[in-house]
Enzyme design. Structure first.
Site, PDB file in Angstrom:
ATOM      1  N   GLU A 167       0.294 -12.695  13.058  1.00  0.00           N
ATOM      2  CA  GLU A 167       0.845 -11.487  13.678  1.00  0.00           C
ATOM      3  C   GLU A 167       0.874 -10.374  12.633  1.00  0.00           C
ATOM      4  O   GLU A 167       1.128 -10.640  11.454  1.00  0.00           O
ATOM      5  CB  GLU A 167       2.287 -11.752  14.161  1.00  0.00           C
ATOM      6  CG  GLU A 167       2.409 -12.854  15.196  1.00  0.00           C
ATOM      7  CD  GLU A 167       1.768 -12.478  16.527  1.00  0.00           C
ATOM      8  OE1 GLU A 167       1.765 -11.291  16.893  1.00  0.00           O
ATOM      9  OE2 GLU A 167       1.252 -13.401  17.196  1.00  0.00           O
ATOM     10  N   HIS A 175       2.780   3.112  -8.902  1.00  0.00           N
ATOM     11  CA  HIS A 175       2.585   1.667  -9.114  1.00  0.00           C
ATOM     12  C   HIS A 175       3.806   1.058  -9.817  1.00  0.00           C
ATOM     13  O   HIS A 175       4.200  -0.067  -9.529  1.00  0.00           O
ATOM     14  CB  HIS A 175       1.323   1.412  -9.940  1.00  0.00           C
ATOM     15  CG  HIS A 175       0.074   1.811  -9.223  1.00  0.00           C
ATOM     16  ND1 HIS A 175      -0.180   1.462  -7.919  1.00  0.00           N
ATOM     17  CD2 HIS A 175      -1.004   2.547  -9.620  1.00  0.00           C
ATOM     18  CE1 HIS A 175      -1.346   1.957  -7.543  1.00  0.00           C
ATOM     19  NE2 HIS A 175      -1.863   2.627  -8.550  1.00  0.00           N
ATOM     20  N   ASP A 213       0.828  -1.211   0.000  1.00  0.00           N
ATOM     21  CA  ASP A 213       0.000   0.000   0.000  1.00  0.00           C
ATOM     22  C   ASP A 213       0.864   1.263   0.000  1.00  0.00           C
ATOM     23  O   ASP A 213       1.948   1.269   0.575  1.00  0.00           O
ATOM     24  CB  ASP A 213      -0.902  -0.034   1.244  1.00  0.00           C
ATOM     25  CG  ASP A 213      -2.033   0.965   1.151  1.00  0.00           C
ATOM     26  OD1 ASP A 213      -2.299   1.497   0.049  1.00  0.00           O
ATOM     27  OD2 ASP A 213      -2.664   1.222   2.189  1.00  0.00           O
ATOM     28  N   GLY A 214       0.317   2.303  -0.609  1.00  0.00           N
ATOM     29  CA  GLY A 214       0.959   3.622  -0.536  1.00  0.00           C
ATOM     30  C   GLY A 214       1.567   4.101  -1.839  1.00  0.00           C
ATOM     31  O   GLY A 214       2.224   5.148  -1.863  1.00  0.00           O
ATOM     32  N   ASN A 215       1.333   3.377  -2.918  1.00  0.00           N
ATOM     33  CA  ASN A 215       1.908   3.792  -4.207  1.00  0.00           C
ATOM     34  C   ASN A 215       1.391   5.166  -4.639  1.00  0.00           C
ATOM     35  O   ASN A 215       2.148   6.002  -5.139  1.00  0.00           O
ATOM     36  CB  ASN A 215       1.537   2.787  -5.310  1.00  0.00           C
ATOM     37  CG  ASN A 215       2.136   1.422  -5.086  1.00  0.00           C
ATOM     38  OD1 ASN A 215       3.029   1.269  -4.267  1.00  0.00           O
ATOM     39  ND2 ASN A 215       1.650   0.424  -5.804  1.00  0.00           N
ATOM     40  N   ARG A 244       0.101   7.662  -2.808  1.00  0.00           N
ATOM     41  CA  ARG A 244       0.611   8.757  -1.970  1.00  0.00           C
ATOM     42  C   ARG A 244       2.083   9.039  -2.268  1.00  0.00           C
ATOM     43  O   ARG A 244       2.520  10.182  -2.266  1.00  0.00           O
ATOM     44  CB  ARG A 244       0.426   8.418  -0.482  1.00  0.00           C
ATOM     45  CG  ARG A 244      -0.965   8.740   0.032  1.00  0.00           C
ATOM     46  CD  ARG A 244      -1.267   8.048   1.317  1.00  0.00           C
ATOM     47  NE  ARG A 244      -1.525   6.633   1.108  1.00  0.00           N
ATOM     48  CZ  ARG A 244      -1.607   5.743   2.085  1.00  0.00           C
ATOM     49  NH1 ARG A 244      -1.436   6.123   3.337  1.00  0.00           N
ATOM     50  NH2 ARG A 244      -1.872   4.484   1.819  1.00  0.00           N
ATOM     51  N   ARG A 279     -11.343   1.969  -9.419  1.00  0.00           N
ATOM     52  CA  ARG A 279     -10.388   3.054  -9.729  1.00  0.00           C
ATOM     53  C   ARG A 279     -10.540   3.502 -11.173  1.00  0.00           C
ATOM     54  O   ARG A 279     -11.099   2.780 -11.994  1.00  0.00           O
ATOM     55  CB  ARG A 279      -8.966   2.551  -9.479  1.00  0.00           C
ATOM     56  CG  ARG A 279      -8.772   2.267  -8.021  1.00  0.00           C
ATOM     57  CD  ARG A 279      -7.365   1.897  -7.702  1.00  0.00           C
ATOM     58  NE  ARG A 279      -7.253   1.703  -6.265  1.00  0.00           N
ATOM     59  CZ  ARG A 279      -6.173   1.920  -5.547  1.00  0.00           C
ATOM     60  NH1 ARG A 279      -5.064   2.318  -6.131  1.00  0.00           N
ATOM     61  NH2 ARG A 279      -6.167   1.731  -4.257  1.00  0.00           N
ATOM     62  N   ARG A 323      -5.441  -1.567   8.587  1.00  0.00           N
ATOM     63  CA  ARG A 323      -6.645  -2.333   8.227  1.00  0.00           C
ATOM     64  C   ARG A 323      -6.234  -3.620   7.529  1.00  0.00           C
ATOM     65  O   ARG A 323      -5.197  -3.672   6.873  1.00  0.00           O
ATOM     66  CB  ARG A 323      -7.490  -1.554   7.197  1.00  0.00           C
ATOM     67  CG  ARG A 323      -8.201  -0.365   7.699  1.00  0.00           C
ATOM     68  CD  ARG A 323      -9.119   0.169   6.593  1.00  0.00           C
ATOM     69  NE  ARG A 323      -8.369   0.805   5.514  1.00  0.00           N
ATOM     70  CZ  ARG A 323      -7.997   2.073   5.515  1.00  0.00           C
ATOM     71  NH1 ARG A 323      -8.300   2.852   6.527  1.00  0.00           N
ATOM     72  NH2 ARG A 323      -7.320   2.574   4.497  1.00  0.00           N
ATOM     73  N   LEU A 375      11.147 -20.117  -3.098  1.00  0.00           N
ATOM     74  CA  LEU A 375       9.975 -19.399  -2.573  1.00  0.00           C
ATOM     75  C   LEU A 375       8.723 -19.690  -3.398  1.00  0.00           C
ATOM     76  O   LEU A 375       8.776 -19.690  -4.627  1.00  0.00           O
ATOM     77  CB  LEU A 375      10.267 -17.890  -2.646  1.00  0.00           C
ATOM     78  CG  LEU A 375       9.131 -16.943  -2.262  1.00  0.00           C
ATOM     79  CD1 LEU A 375       8.965 -16.907  -0.747  1.00  0.00           C
ATOM     80  CD2 LEU A 375       9.396 -15.535  -2.784  1.00  0.00           C
ATOM     81  N   SER A 410      -7.216  -5.833  -5.530  1.00  0.00           N
ATOM     82  CA  SER A 410      -8.348  -6.404  -4.801  1.00  0.00           C
ATOM     83  C   SER A 410      -9.606  -6.415  -5.677  1.00  0.00           C
ATOM     84  O   SER A 410      -9.658  -5.747  -6.718  1.00  0.00           O
ATOM     85  CB  SER A 410      -8.620  -5.589  -3.536  1.00  0.00           C
ATOM     86  OG  SER A 410      -9.240  -4.372  -3.877  1.00  0.00           O
ATOM     87  N   THR A 411     -10.614  -7.140  -5.199  1.00  0.00           N
ATOM     88  CA  THR A 411     -11.894  -7.174  -5.928  1.00  0.00           C
ATOM     89  C   THR A 411     -12.516  -5.768  -5.961  1.00  0.00           C
ATOM     90  O   THR A 411     -13.356  -5.483  -6.789  1.00  0.00           O
ATOM     91  CB  THR A 411     -12.877  -8.156  -5.243  1.00  0.00           C
ATOM     92  OG1 THR A 411     -12.799  -7.971  -3.818  1.00  0.00           O
ATOM     93  CG2 THR A 411     -12.541  -9.597  -5.554  1.00  0.00           C
TER      94      THR A 411
HETATM   95  C1  FPP Z   1      -2.149   0.097  -3.289  1.00  0.00           C
HETATM   96  O1  FPP Z   1      -1.600   1.393  -3.218  1.00  0.00           O
HETATM   97  C2  FPP Z   1      -1.561  -0.577  -4.436  1.00  0.00           C
HETATM   98  C3  FPP Z   1      -2.275  -1.147  -5.451  1.00  0.00           C
HETATM   99  C4  FPP Z   1      -3.731  -1.198  -5.511  1.00  0.00           C
HETATM  100  C5  FPP Z   1      -1.564  -1.758  -6.586  1.00  0.00           C
HETATM  101  C6  FPP Z   1      -0.410  -2.586  -6.174  1.00  0.00           C
HETATM  102  C7  FPP Z   1       0.326  -2.969  -7.355  1.00  0.00           C
HETATM  103  C8  FPP Z   1       1.655  -3.012  -7.434  1.00  0.00           C
HETATM  104  C9  FPP Z   1       2.579  -2.733  -6.326  1.00  0.00           C
HETATM  105  C10 FPP Z   1       2.263  -3.483  -8.682  1.00  0.00           C
HETATM  106  C11 FPP Z   1       2.476  -4.957  -8.505  1.00  0.00           C
HETATM  107  C12 FPP Z   1       3.091  -5.497  -9.657  1.00  0.00           C
HETATM  108  C13 FPP Z   1       3.239  -6.815  -9.824  1.00  0.00           C
HETATM  109  C14 FPP Z   1       3.993  -7.202 -11.005  1.00  0.00           C
HETATM  110  C15 FPP Z   1       2.677  -7.845  -8.930  1.00  0.00           C
HETATM  111  P1  FPP Z   1      -2.579   2.620  -3.446  1.00  0.00           P
HETATM  112  O2  FPP Z   1      -2.628   2.929  -4.893  1.00  0.00           O
HETATM  113  O3  FPP Z   1      -3.905   2.326  -2.836  1.00  0.00           O
HETATM  114  O4  FPP Z   1      -1.841   3.744  -2.674  1.00  0.00           O
HETATM  115  P2  FPP Z   1      -2.533   4.976  -1.928  1.00  0.00           P
HETATM  116  O5  FPP Z   1      -3.310   4.377  -0.768  1.00  0.00           O
HETATM  117  O6  FPP Z   1      -1.362   5.775  -1.474  1.00  0.00           O
HETATM  118  O7  FPP Z   1      -3.415   5.685  -2.911  1.00  0.00           O
END
Ligand code: FPP
Length: 249
Positions: free
Chosen positions: A216, A46, A29-31, A33, A80, A203, A140, A74-75
């Site tokens: 945990e 992302h 999470d946090g991409n 922001r 978005r 959450r 892994l 997620s579902t």
């Molecule tokens: C949540 O951050 C992130 C996502 C919904 C997308 C996650 C996807 C990636 C990290 C790319 C993964 C790539 C592969 C190849 C598996 P957010 O956008 O909700 O961040 P925010 O809460 O700051 O808006």
């Protein structure tokens, strides 16, 4: 820094005593922001988040972790803007193409969990190919959750139970936690010992609801694109301080 040398920091004694979880889950999470803070489009977050994911998966494999599950889509994420959904799907596409074409995939077994049937046909094909290509890997096991929801997973397991009952494979009196566990996406894998959520949110967001009964949790304010092996090590260190009672005393 790709690999974090904990020995330099902790010494051999601590290294010997460290318990590595068998299974770690990460809510990436946090991409958005991260990008906003830099005046960049969310898609840039992302894209860097995808690099972080690859780095962390490699690191987990290197330290000998057996299972890693990442929450990638997620579902609920379909809500978005289309442009953002398309950009995330393109990142999955690119990752899969790279994994399939690379001769040395670090012995990582790639699996997808979630309702894959809703994804574009080419993406479904790539997923199948990547899963088949890496099926015999012994390093892994990397579960990538796409179009995944914990409730949806439990509903799917309930449907399978009903099907098996109607086929006479299972008697209703035999429904048990084990029978449900056998029908969830991570069947055969241990439940996550540790779930990590960066970005300051505290959450569960519909992630591994069935599997996380005794998991945990570790939270951090760091945004996912800035997450590094050092943060993972901090989470594992903290996990090592926890006393797990599983309802006992
Ligand atoms: C949540 O951050 C992130 C996502 C919904 C997308 C996650 C996807 C990636 C990290 C790319 C993964 C790539 C592969 C190849 C598996 P957010 O956008 O909700 O961040 P925010 O809460 O700051 O808006």
């Amino acid at each position: 820094m790709l690999f974090f040398d904990r020995k330099k920091i902790k010494g051999k004694e601590a290294e010997r005593e460290r318990k590595l979880p068998q299974h770690i889950g990460i809510i990436m999470d946090g991409n958005g922001r991260w990008a906003k803070k830099r005046g960049l489009p969310r898609t840039a977050g992302h894209s860097v988040g995808a690099s972080t994911f690859k780095n962390i998966a490699k690191y987990c494999n290197k330290i000998g972790l057996k299972y890693l599950t990442v929450y990638a889509f997620s579902t609920e994420n379909w809500k978005r803007p289309q442009e953002e959904v398309d950009a995330i799907m393109d990142l999955f596409r690119q990752y899969l193409k790279d994994s399939i074409s690379s001769l040395d995939n670090d012995n990582i077994k790639i699996r997808f969990i979630g309702d894959i049937s809703a994804l574009a046909d080419d993406l479904q094909k790539l997923i199948k190919e990547a899963e088949e290509d890496t099926a015999d890997a012994t390093g892994l096991t990397l579960n990538i959750a796409i179009n995944y929801g914990g409730r949806q997973e439990i509903v799917a397991a309930a449907k399978k139970l009903c099907e098996d009952i109607s086929k006479g494979i299972l008697d209703p009196s035999d429904i048990s936690e084990e029978e449900i566990s056998k029908r969830i996406y991570t069947a055969g894998q241990p439940d996550p010992d540790l779930i990590i959520r960066p970005s300051g949110e505290k959450r569960i967001s519909n992630f591994m609801l069935w599997q996380s009964a005794y998991t945990e949790f570790w939270y951090s304010d760091v945004l996912w694109p800035d997450f590094s092996p050092r943060h993972l090590e901090m989470a594992i260190d903290d996990y090592n301080k926890r006393i797990r009672r599983f309802g006992g005393i």
